[in-house]
Design a protein around this motif. Sequence first.
Motif, PDB file in Angstrom:
ATOM      1  N   SER A 170       0.799  -1.226   0.000  1.00  0.00           N
ATOM      2  CA  SER A 170       0.000   0.000   0.000  1.00  0.00           C
ATOM      3  C   SER A 170       0.832   1.277   0.000  1.00  0.00           C
ATOM      4  N   ARG A 171       2.128   1.188   0.261  1.00  0.00           N
ATOM      5  CA  ARG A 171       2.960   2.376   0.388  1.00  0.00           C
ATOM      6  C   ARG A 171       3.594   2.732  -0.950  1.00  0.00           C
ATOM      7  N   ALA A 172       3.362   3.964  -1.394  1.00  0.00           N
ATOM      8  CA  ALA A 172       3.954   4.431  -2.644  1.00  0.00           C
ATOM      9  C   ALA A 172       5.442   4.704  -2.447  1.00  0.00           C
ATOM     10  N   LEU A 173       6.180   4.753  -3.546  1.00  0.00           N
ATOM     11  CA  LEU A 173       7.603   5.105  -3.473  1.00  0.00           C
ATOM     12  C   LEU A 173       7.745   6.479  -2.845  1.00  0.00           C
ATOM     13  N   ASP A 174       8.722   6.634  -1.948  1.00  0.00           N
ATOM     14  CA  ASP A 174       8.961   7.950  -1.368  1.00  0.00           C
ATOM     15  C   ASP A 174      10.005   8.683  -2.206  1.00  0.00           C
ATOM     16  N   GLU A 175      10.263   9.925  -1.854  1.00  0.00           N
ATOM     17  CA  GLU A 175      11.147  10.768  -2.662  1.00  0.00           C
ATOM     18  C   GLU A 175      12.561  10.181  -2.771  1.00  0.00           C
ATOM     19  N   THR A 176      13.069   9.636  -1.671  1.00  0.00           N
ATOM     20  CA  THR A 176      14.410   9.044  -1.690  1.00  0.00           C
ATOM     21  C   THR A 176      14.468   7.849  -2.627  1.00  0.00           C
ATOM     22  N   GLU A 177      13.485   6.970  -2.529  1.00  0.00           N
ATOM     23  CA  GLU A 177      13.444   5.791  -3.398  1.00  0.00           C
ATOM     24  C   GLU A 177      13.338   6.198  -4.871  1.00  0.00           C
ATOM     25  N   ILE A 178      12.508   7.188  -5.157  1.00  0.00           N
ATOM     26  CA  ILE A 178      12.364   7.689  -6.530  1.00  0.00           C
ATOM     27  C   ILE A 178      13.694   8.235  -7.035  1.00  0.00           C
ATOM     28  N   ASN A 179      14.346   9.046  -6.215  1.00  0.00           N
ATOM     29  CA  ASN A 179      15.626   9.646  -6.627  1.00  0.00           C
ATOM     30  C   ASN A 179      16.689   8.579  -6.887  1.00  0.00           C
ATOM     31  N   LEU A 180      16.703   7.528  -6.063  1.00  0.00           N
ATOM     32  CA  LEU A 180      17.676   6.458  -6.265  1.00  0.00           C
ATOM     33  C   LEU A 180      17.361   5.644  -7.524  1.00  0.00           C
ATOM     34  N   CYS A 181      16.081   5.451  -7.828  1.00  0.00           N
ATOM     35  CA  CYS A 181      15.707   4.779  -9.083  1.00  0.00           C
ATOM     36  C   CYS A 181      16.184   5.601 -10.283  1.00  0.00           C
ATOM     37  N   ILE A 182      15.936   6.903 -10.241  1.00  0.00           N
ATOM     38  CA  ILE A 182      16.357   7.773 -11.344  1.00  0.00           C
ATOM     39  C   ILE A 182      17.878   7.762 -11.474  1.00  0.00           C
ATOM     40  N   ALA A 183      18.579   7.830 -10.338  1.00  0.00           N
ATOM     41  CA  ALA A 183      20.045   7.811 -10.363  1.00  0.00           C
ATOM     42  C   ALA A 183      20.561   6.500 -10.952  1.00  0.00           C
ATOM     43  N   GLN A 184      19.933   5.381 -10.597  1.00  0.00           N
ATOM     44  CA  GLN A 184      20.360   4.094 -11.140  1.00  0.00           C
ATOM     45  C   GLN A 184      20.137   4.059 -12.651  1.00  0.00           C
ATOM     46  N   GLY A 185      18.996   4.572 -13.102  1.00  0.00           N
ATOM     47  CA  GLY A 185      18.724   4.621 -14.533  1.00  0.00           C
ATOM     48  C   GLY A 185      19.718   5.487 -15.279  1.00  0.00           C
ATOM     49  N   LYS A 186      20.037   6.651 -14.707  1.00  0.00           N
ATOM     50  CA  LYS A 186      21.018   7.548 -15.338  1.00  0.00           C
ATOM     51  C   LYS A 186      22.375   6.867 -15.465  1.00  0.00           C
ATOM     52  N   ARG A 187      22.807   6.212 -14.402  1.00  0.00           N
ATOM     53  CA  ARG A 187      24.118   5.556 -14.423  1.00  0.00           C
ATOM     54  C   ARG A 187      24.142   4.441 -15.470  1.00  0.00           C
ATOM     55  N   LEU A 188      23.084   3.660 -15.522  1.00  0.00           N
ATOM     56  CA  LEU A 188      23.014   2.558 -16.480  1.00  0.00           C
ATOM     57  C   LEU A 188      23.010   3.093 -17.913  1.00  0.00           C
ATOM     58  N   GLY A 189      22.228   4.141 -18.162  1.00  0.00           N
ATOM     59  CA  GLY A 189      22.184   4.728 -19.496  1.00  0.00           C
ATOM     60  C   GLY A 189      23.533   5.278 -19.923  1.00  0.00           C
ATOM     61  N   LYS A 190      24.201   5.958 -19.002  1.00  0.00           N
ATOM     62  CA  LYS A 190      25.530   6.524 -19.286  1.00  0.00           C
ATOM     63  C   LYS A 190      26.524   5.415 -19.628  1.00  0.00           C
ATOM     64  N   LEU A 191      26.489   4.333 -18.840  1.00  0.00           N
ATOM     65  CA  LEU A 191      27.400   3.211 -19.090  1.00  0.00           C
ATOM     66  C   LEU A 191      27.081   2.526 -20.419  1.00  0.00           C
ATOM     67  N   ALA A 192      25.802   2.408 -20.741  1.00  0.00           N
ATOM     68  CA  ALA A 192      25.410   1.776 -22.007  1.00  0.00           C
ATOM     69  C   ALA A 192      25.966   2.579 -23.178  1.00  0.00           C
ATOM     70  N   LEU A 193      25.883   3.892 -23.102  1.00  0.00           N
ATOM     71  CA  LEU A 193      26.415   4.739 -24.163  1.00  0.00           C
ATOM     72  C   LEU A 193      27.929   4.618 -24.246  1.00  0.00           C
ATOM     73  N   GLN A 194      28.609   4.613 -23.087  1.00  0.00           N
ATOM     74  CA  GLN A 194      30.062   4.515 -23.087  1.00  0.00           C
ATOM     75  C   GLN A 194      30.553   3.167 -23.592  1.00  0.00           C
ATOM     76  N   LEU A 195      29.904   2.090 -23.177  1.00  0.00           N
ATOM     77  CA  LEU A 195      30.346   0.758 -23.572  1.00  0.00           C
ATOM     78  C   LEU A 195      30.004   0.470 -25.028  1.00  0.00           C
ATOM     79  N   GLN A 196      28.965   1.096 -25.558  1.00  0.00           N
ATOM     80  CA  GLN A 196      28.664   0.921 -26.976  1.00  0.00           C
ATOM     81  C   GLN A 196      29.722   1.578 -27.845  1.00  0.00           C
ATOM     82  N   ALA A 197      30.224   2.709 -27.386  1.00  0.00           N
ATOM     83  CA  ALA A 197      31.267   3.405 -28.144  1.00  0.00           C
ATOM     84  C   ALA A 197      32.548   2.610 -28.075  1.00  0.00           C
TER      85      ALA A 197
END
Length: 197
Positions: A170-197
């Motif tokens: 019943s508990r929605a994601l809180d601000e900290t959890e949301i920010n950590l999800c976004i940070a994880q996505g950013k890091r993964l996307g950045k690495l995907a771009l770097q490793l593809q190059a």
Amino acid sequence: MSDPYVLVLYYSRHGATRDMAKYIARGVEQSGIEARVRTVPAISANCEATEPTIPEQGALYCSEADLAECAGLALGSPTRFGNMAAPLKYFIDGTSSLWLSGTLIDKPAAVFSSSSSLHGGQETTLLSMMLPLLHHGMVLAGLPYSESELLSTTTGGTPYGATHVAGQGSRALDETEINLCIAQGKRLGKLALQLQA
């Protein structure tokens, strides 16, 4: 050849892991690469049970091609007794042709999870999802402590990957959890771009 994308692949029963996937996808796209969000069908002990080809709601079902052609992978599951949920494991267990061909070698991957309680097996679930990714030769990316919210969170968030404490669903994601999800996505996307190059 199509544009590169990060596959955000998850299973969610009550919606918390699905919500995490949306924020991880947002972070991926903020890094400058497309996020492709996919899910897997539920499984049943009843051999007669079938799922529709296209889900009634939410993300499309993941195909082997979605996984094979991704530049990176975020894998998410609710916690089931300290392990990934059976529908996600069933899908992963069917990827031996990708293992045989080495298709996923050197692609970055991250994992995320949701549980009903703080000590509900979040970290072991993340570790259980990492094992097949290591067998596939993927490069695992956690959440570094440069994400200061890892030091202050009182709910979800681990260096192994983003997590959420759902509190019996019943508990929605809180601000900290949301920010950590976004940070994880950013890091993964950045690495995907770097490793593809």
